[in-house]
Design an enzyme around this catalytic site. Structure first.
Site: not given
Ligand SMILES: NC(=O)c1ccc[n+]([C@@H]2O[C@H](COP(=O)([O-])OP(=O)(O)OC[C@H]3O[C@@H](n4cnc5c(N)ncnc54)[C@H](OP(=O)(O)O)[C@@H]3O)[C@@H](O)[C@H]2O)c1
Length: 260
Positions: A159, A63, A90, A50, A155
């Site tokens: 996906k 959650d 996401n 902001r 997982y």
């Molecule tokens: N990093 C990789 O290698 C990779 C590869 C392929 C796909 N992805 C996908 O990318 C997306 C983002 O992941 P990331 O890599 O950025 O991982 P990350 O850094 O762990 O971020 C995950 C996010 O999801 C939120 N989250 C988790 N559980 C939640 C819940 N129960 N309710 C609401 N929010 C929740 C977390 O916030 P809080 O913990 O604060 O709730 C965090 O903001 C995911 O869908 C993942 O499957 C990641």
């Protein structure tokens, strides 16, 4: 696409790819609705964005693995008088290890977040966007969507669902002014593997969140139904099509096999 003055809802905005979507879109002048469980992190991010970009930011803690949480989020956004122009589903997490050894509660939450909440938010906003004749949705899938993955079976299946759903919706929505994109990152440098609990789940060199977000926004602007981030990830995502299923399973298993 011009995101200035549009309102973007980003789930999982407290870290990783979601946080980078927030930073990138804020820099382009978009107003943001940020949601995750970690409200302290979201508040800090919202305050920073902001101040730097003179945008409106709303933080809503949720959650999304809890049944009904997605509907409550939609209700809260409506109560605040906000119209979502762009939804980024996401939030998600993974689990490494055999299903026979897994914590059933964790697996249930994984499906609830990666599949059910994503579907509920997609349905709610796709209908509103269709009625308005404009809008965009990015659903974050993964390269895990392209083949079954032993040791990460649930997982990868969640996906595969996200990829299938999003591509079908791209078709349904394309004449209604609404864009739908499945984003398929490979290993990316975020907290994802800390949550998974093992680096054995990471396949190949990790890409940056900025690379993933740029790939997504370029593909959305180009009107694509899905995109894989990174050239090597594109090659590995496409190769299962031409191989026998047992070979696909053996290669996927070896890539994420628990070590040590
Ligand atoms: N990093 C990789 O290698 C990779 C590869 C392929 C796909 N992805 C996908 O990318 C997306 C983002 O992941 P990331 O890599 O950025 O991982 P990350 O850094 O762990 O971020 C995950 C996010 O999801 C939120 N989250 C988790 N559980 C939640 C819940 N129960 N309710 C609401 N929010 C929740 C977390 O916030 P809080 O913990 O604060 O709730 C965090 O903001 C995911 O869908 C993942 O499957 C990641």
């Amino acid at each position: 696409m011009n995101h200035r003055d549009s309102t973007v809802l980003i789930t999982g905005a407290s870290s990783g790819i979601g946080k980078d979507f927030a930073e990138t879109l804020a820099a382009q002048g978009a107003n943001l609705i940020l949601t995750a469980r970690s409200v302290d992190k979201l508040d800090a991010l919202a305050g920073d964005l902001r101040a730097r970009h003179s945008i409106r930011t709303d933080v809503i803690g949720a959650d999304l693995s809890v049944p009904g949480a997605a509907a409550e989020l939609v209700g809260e956004i409506d109560k605040r008088g906000l119209d979502v122009d762009f939804l980024i589903n996401n939030a998600g997490f993974g689990t490494h290890g055999d299903l026979a050894d897994a914590d059933p509660t964790r697996i249930s939450s994984e499906v609830a977040l990666n599949v059910a909440a994503l579907t509920d938010l997609t349905t709610a906003y796709l209908q509103l966007m269709t009625a308005r004749g404009s809008g965009a949705i990015i659903n974050v899938a993964s390269t895990a969507a392209f083949q079954p993955v032993p040791h990460m079976a649930v997982y990868a299946a969640t996906k595969a669902y996200v990829l299938s759903l999003s591509e079908a919706l791209w078709w349904e929505a394309r004449r209604n002014g609404v864009r739908v994109l499945a984003l398929c990152p490979g290993a990316t440098d975020t907290e994802f593997f800390d949550v998974v609990g093992s680096d054995d789940a990471a396949v190949g060199a990790r890409r940056t969140t900025r690379q993933v977000v740029d790939t997504a926004l370029d593909a959305l602007a180009a009107g694509k139904p899905s995109v894989v981030d990174g050239l090597l990830n594109k090659v590995s995502a496409n190769s299962p099509r031409f191989a026998p299923r047992r070979m696909v399973l053996a290669i996927a298993e070896r890539a994420v096999r628990p070590r040590g």
